[in-house]
Design a protein around this motif. Structure first.
Motif, short mmCIF file in Angstrom:
data_model
loop_
_atom_site.label_atom_id
_atom_site.label_comp_id
_atom_site.label_asym_id
_atom_site.label_seq_id
_atom_site.Cartn_x
_atom_site.Cartn_y
_atom_site.Cartn_z
N TRP A 134 0.86 -1.18 0.00
CA TRP A 134 0.00 0.00 0.00
C TRP A 134 0.90 1.23 0.00
N LEU A 135 0.72 2.09 -0.99
CA LEU A 135 1.54 3.29 -1.13
C LEU A 135 0.82 4.48 -0.49
N ASP A 136 1.55 5.26 0.33
CA ASP A 136 0.93 6.40 1.01
C ASP A 136 0.30 7.38 0.01
N ALA A 137 1.11 7.84 -0.95
CA ALA A 137 0.62 8.78 -1.97
C ALA A 137 1.29 8.43 -3.29
N TYR A 138 0.51 8.39 -4.36
CA TYR A 138 1.05 7.93 -5.64
C TYR A 138 0.41 8.67 -6.79
#
Length: 319
Positions: free
Chosen positions: A245-249
């Motif tokens: 899961w990427l914080d912000a992309y």
């Protein structure tokens, strides 16, 4: 300690004391005993007078459950635990345990003289009033309290600061005690809620995936500096096929931003963080990492770094 389960031969007072953690009102007690008997219990030290109209059917220090019952019973009919107090009882962690928050119908006037004379082992009680408290906002619990979504919305409105308000909402969602949709439904039912606009925007950000306060700060930072909104908590498979899961992309420009909270300092998370970062780099994406405190303390510096990375990846701000 909560009174033990009454025996088969227990009377109505025993069951009442069990249901209310040993705390009863004088009116409740005198419906079951004579006034003289009640006064005798108090004078002999067998019972304890907590404040006007509220008694403890024992003589020890108040437990947390008993403090909650005192707060509700001393405030009067229709009172329910609310705000951070109700949310904590629902299992939301990290909220301030004191003061105790109680909500009463707007037409009621809780006696400040009673609440101002509480004993030393009883925390302060803050009374709030509302003209909107539908049955859907109440939780079937003892002591009575508002549901988790209403508790968090009220707690956000009553918080001392904006950061505290956002952290409260984020905590409830992050800990899976409430959903953004449930929060939104409560906000829509409260047209006069304090900080209503902020709460609605925060819930919208959470719905987009920002489940930690640092991520909410980052979304607000992007909005304020004219940067494109990132996708939050994006699901993605790493090189080994494991879901990350990427914080912000920003998928279009292949830029990934990680907001590091205190847990990233833990050696148990360090290696996992490095592996995830390496997976991002080897896939061809760019990655930026910022500590959560920097997002709050130096937003201009963070925004400048993100802007330069986006421009290097091909983004051009619309004119």
């Amino acid at each position: 300690m909560w009174p033990s389960l009454p025996a088969d031969e227990a009377d109505a007072l025993d069951w009442l004391a069990f249901d209310q953690a040993g705390v009863v009102t004088t009116a409740q007690a005198t419906r079951l005993l004579t006034e003289g008997t009640v006064r005798g219990h108090v004078r002999s030290g067998r019972w304890r007078s907590i404040c006007r109209g509220v008694l403890l059917t024992g003589n020890g220090r108040l437990t947390r459950d008993q403090q909650l019952w005192v707060a509700v019973l001393a405030t009067g009919p229709g009172a329910v635990l609310a705000g951070a107090t109700a949310a904590a009882e629902a299992g939301v962690r990290g909220l301030r345990p004191e003061p105790l928050h109680v909500l009463v119908p707007a037409h009621r006037r809780a006696g400040r003289t009673v609440l101002g004379r509480l004993p030393i082992d009883m925390p302060a009680v803050v009374v709030h009033r509302t003209s909107v408290l539908p049955a859907a906002h109440l939780q079937r619990a003892r002591p009575p309290r508002t549901c988790t979504a209403r508790a968090l919305v009220d707690a956000a409105g009553w918080s001392r600061t904006v950061d505290q308000a956002q952290a409260t909402l984020a905590a409830g969602c992050q800990q899976r005690r409430v959903t953004p949709d449930e929060l939104s439904a409560v906000v829509e039912a409260l047209p006069r809620a304090r900080r209503r606009a902020l709460i609605r925007q925060t819930v919208a950000d959470i719905s987009g995936g920002a489940e930690a306060l640092s991520e909410l700060d980052f979304v607000r930072l992007c909005r304020r500096h004219g940067l494109p909104a990132p996708g939050l908590q994006q699901r993605r498979a790493d090189a080994s096929g494991r879901i990350r899961w990427l914080d912000a992309y920003w998928r279009e420009w292949g830029l990934h931003v990680e907001i590091d909270g205190a847990h990233h300092m833990d050696v148990r998370h360090w290696a996992a963080d490095m592996k995830r970062q390496n997976d991002v780099w080897t896939s061809g994406d760019r990655i930026l990492r910022f500590p959560a405190w920097l997002v709050r303390a130096r937003p201009d510096e963070v925004a400048d770094s993100v802007r330069r990375a986006l421009i290097a990846a091909g983004w051009r701000r619309a004119t």
